[in-house]
Design a protein around this motif. Sequence first.
Motif, PDB file in Angstrom:
ATOM      1  N   UNK A 187       0.865  -1.180   0.000  1.00  0.00           N
ATOM      2  CA  UNK A 187       0.000   0.000   0.000  1.00  0.00           C
ATOM      3  C   UNK A 187       0.904   1.233   0.000  1.00  0.00           C
ATOM      4  N   UNK A 188       1.395   1.560  -1.192  1.00  0.00           N
ATOM      5  CA  UNK A 188       2.370   2.635  -1.315  1.00  0.00           C
ATOM      6  C   UNK A 188       1.781   3.972  -0.878  1.00  0.00           C
ATOM      7  N   UNK A 189       0.522   4.191  -1.166  1.00  0.00           N
ATOM      8  CA  UNK A 189      -0.089   5.481  -0.835  1.00  0.00           C
ATOM      9  C   UNK A 189      -0.306   5.649   0.668  1.00  0.00           C
ATOM     10  N   UNK A 190      -0.682   4.569   1.354  1.00  0.00           N
ATOM     11  CA  UNK A 190      -1.039   4.683   2.761  1.00  0.00           C
ATOM     12  C   UNK A 190       0.093   4.282   3.705  1.00  0.00           C
ATOM     13  N   UNK A 191       0.881   3.280   3.344  1.00  0.00           N
ATOM     14  CA  UNK A 191       1.855   2.717   4.279  1.00  0.00           C
ATOM     15  C   UNK A 191       3.292   3.153   4.015  1.00  0.00           C
ATOM     16  N   UNK A 192       3.624   3.462   2.768  1.00  0.00           N
ATOM     17  CA  UNK A 192       4.989   3.879   2.462  1.00  0.00           C
ATOM     18  C   UNK A 192       5.126   5.382   2.721  1.00  0.00           C
ATOM     19  N   UNK A 193       6.255   5.812   3.273  1.00  0.00           N
ATOM     20  CA  UNK A 193       6.456   7.250   3.508  1.00  0.00           C
ATOM     21  C   UNK A 193       6.413   8.039   2.200  1.00  0.00           C
ATOM     22  N   UNK A 194       5.812   9.219   2.259  1.00  0.00           N
ATOM     23  CA  UNK A 194       5.801  10.106   1.094  1.00  0.00           C
ATOM     24  C   UNK A 194       7.014  11.025   1.097  1.00  0.00           C
ATOM     25  N   UNK A 195       7.717  11.065   2.215  1.00  0.00           N
ATOM     26  CA  UNK A 195       8.968  11.799   2.313  1.00  0.00           C
ATOM     27  C   UNK A 195      10.019  10.859   2.875  1.00  0.00           C
ATOM     28  N   UNK A 196      11.244  10.947   2.358  1.00  0.00           N
ATOM     29  CA  UNK A 196      11.703  11.848   1.295  1.00  0.00           C
ATOM     30  C   UNK A 196      11.070  11.500  -0.054  1.00  0.00           C
ATOM     31  N   UNK A 197      11.135  12.428  -0.974  1.00  0.00           N
ATOM     32  CA  UNK A 197      10.487  12.254  -2.277  1.00  0.00           C
ATOM     33  C   UNK A 197      11.038  11.053  -3.037  1.00  0.00           C
ATOM     34  N   UNK A 198      12.283  10.684  -2.769  1.00  0.00           N
ATOM     35  CA  UNK A 198      12.935   9.586  -3.479  1.00  0.00           C
ATOM     36  C   UNK A 198      12.600   8.219  -2.893  1.00  0.00           C
ATOM     37  N   UNK A 199      11.865   8.196  -1.780  1.00  0.00           N
ATOM     38  CA  UNK A 199      11.704   6.933  -1.042  1.00  0.00           C
ATOM     39  C   UNK A 199      11.074   5.822  -1.884  1.00  0.00           C
ATOM     40  N   UNK A 200       9.940   6.111  -2.516  1.00  0.00           N
ATOM     41  CA  UNK A 200       9.213   5.072  -3.243  1.00  0.00           C
ATOM     42  C   UNK A 200      10.052   4.517  -4.385  1.00  0.00           C
ATOM     43  N   UNK A 201      10.634   5.389  -5.180  1.00  0.00           N
ATOM     44  CA  UNK A 201      11.441   4.933  -6.311  1.00  0.00           C
ATOM     45  C   UNK A 201      12.652   4.135  -5.843  1.00  0.00           C
ATOM     46  N   UNK A 202      13.317   4.620  -4.799  1.00  0.00           N
ATOM     47  CA  UNK A 202      14.516   3.948  -4.291  1.00  0.00           C
ATOM     48  C   UNK A 202      14.181   2.574  -3.732  1.00  0.00           C
ATOM     49  N   UNK A 203      13.138   2.491  -2.911  1.00  0.00           N
ATOM     50  CA  UNK A 203      12.773   1.213  -2.300  1.00  0.00           C
ATOM     51  C   UNK A 203      12.236   0.229  -3.320  1.00  0.00           C
ATOM     52  N   UNK A 204      11.598   0.741  -4.362  1.00  0.00           N
ATOM     53  CA  UNK A 204      11.134  -0.159  -5.410  1.00  0.00           C
ATOM     54  C   UNK A 204      12.316  -0.817  -6.116  1.00  0.00           C
ATOM     55  N   UNK A 205      13.342  -0.036  -6.392  1.00  0.00           N
ATOM     56  CA  UNK A 205      14.535  -0.572  -7.047  1.00  0.00           C
ATOM     57  C   UNK A 205      15.222  -1.602  -6.146  1.00  0.00           C
ATOM     58  N   UNK A 206      15.337  -1.288  -4.861  1.00  0.00           N
ATOM     59  CA  UNK A 206      15.953  -2.214  -3.908  1.00  0.00           C
ATOM     60  C   UNK A 206      15.128  -3.501  -3.798  1.00  0.00           C
ATOM     61  N   UNK A 207      13.818  -3.376  -3.782  1.00  0.00           N
ATOM     62  CA  UNK A 207      12.940  -4.533  -3.654  1.00  0.00           C
ATOM     63  C   UNK A 207      13.161  -5.533  -4.774  1.00  0.00           C
ATOM     64  N   UNK A 208      13.201  -5.055  -6.004  1.00  0.00           N
ATOM     65  CA  UNK A 208      13.359  -5.969  -7.139  1.00  0.00           C
ATOM     66  C   UNK A 208      14.721  -6.656  -7.126  1.00  0.00           C
ATOM     67  N   UNK A 209      15.766  -5.927  -6.733  1.00  0.00           N
ATOM     68  CA  UNK A 209      17.098  -6.538  -6.642  1.00  0.00           C
ATOM     69  C   UNK A 209      17.134  -7.586  -5.536  1.00  0.00           C
ATOM     70  N   UNK A 210      16.505  -7.290  -4.396  1.00  0.00           N
ATOM     71  CA  UNK A 210      16.512  -8.228  -3.275  1.00  0.00           C
ATOM     72  C   UNK A 210      15.637  -9.446  -3.574  1.00  0.00           C
ATOM     73  N   UNK A 211      14.547  -9.237  -4.277  1.00  0.00           N
ATOM     74  CA  UNK A 211      13.680 -10.363  -4.655  1.00  0.00           C
ATOM     75  C   UNK A 211      14.445 -11.358  -5.507  1.00  0.00           C
ATOM     76  N   UNK A 212      15.257 -10.850  -6.421  1.00  0.00           N
ATOM     77  CA  UNK A 212      16.082 -11.720  -7.255  1.00  0.00           C
ATOM     78  C   UNK A 212      17.098 -12.493  -6.409  1.00  0.00           C
TER      79      UNK A 212
END
Length: 356
Positions: free
Chosen positions: A154-179
């Motif tokens: 739930x990116x809108x409700x549970x993920x921090x909206x600040x810093x502005x880079x958080x969602x993009x950065x964590x998404x990139x980390x997630x896909x690398x860690x999933x692999x």
Amino acid sequence: MVEEELTWKEPVQRVQALAEKGLKEVPPSYIRPVSERPCLDKQIHLGDDGSIPVIDFSGLEDHRREDTMDQISRACEEWGFFQLINHCVPVPVMDRTVAAAREFFDLPLEEKQVYANKPWSLVGYGSRIGVTEGAILDWGDYFLHYLWPLDKRDVDQEWPRKPASYVETLDEYTHALHNLCSRLLEALSESLGLRKDYIGEIFGWPDTNLVLRINYYPPCPSPDLTLGVGSHSDGGVITFLLHDNVPGLQVRKGDRWLLLEPIPNAIVVNIADQLQILSNGRFKSVEHRVAVNKDTVRMSLATFCNPDVDTIIAPAEDLVNDDNPALYRAMTYGEFLESLCRDGLKGKDYVESFRR
């Protein structure tokens, strides 16, 4: 779990806010019994004698594969912990992820409070696990949310909206860690003598839950009296730990607590309770805790690979026979979570309660 059954029985205090007041003493609710204190002047450093496993994950791809598989097996059986190098999670992604997490905790308290967790859920901004009144508290705050699968985020409700880079950065980390997680689960299956997709299939891969807990441990006026996180073993399958290179993680080895010295750019991996049960005790889920320090903030990012709550866990049938009977009864992961939300961390007591 009935949500109304669990309520905060006392006010939740943010440890970061306490530390920023410049306290000279640790409040009584954070002081551990003498037997649980970290003995900072007597810490034995993991790695001083080269004993903790450091595994080059790239060895699975070449002539070193057999030796690397052997290293993984021995690490899981003897330590329950190892550090992975050359794990294919890009270092710049790791660095940006740690930086984004730190920026969140640098926000004003009122902005973090928007994400405060509920007594019946670990998801959100929190400072304690369990609702027991008068419990000894940890010297640290955390932020927890789902990374994977995508339909649980739930990116809108549970993920921090600040810093502005958080969602993009964590998404990139997630896909690398999933692999990385996919490849490691296959290696762990093979090291148990099972088909390579066995563990993943039991735990619902590729939609197995990846849950991130960002840990923030502020400076403490008396670090010898308290802990950032009390003694526990992780309840899921495996855990990946990203850190800021500040030591603090202590691992139990027999009757000693040993301090893990972080290796830059390595990812720490530890076996969790569900995998100990599935392996019928061959792989060890080991107690660990976190010591804090007087002068420096310490941060770590633990990603837990967890099954769904209704997943039934039992020793793998292929590992059980007349000579090796099942050591554990079947359980659901939801049973563990209910106990955790209600009672907090309890060392190894919970997983041991499932022994036959």
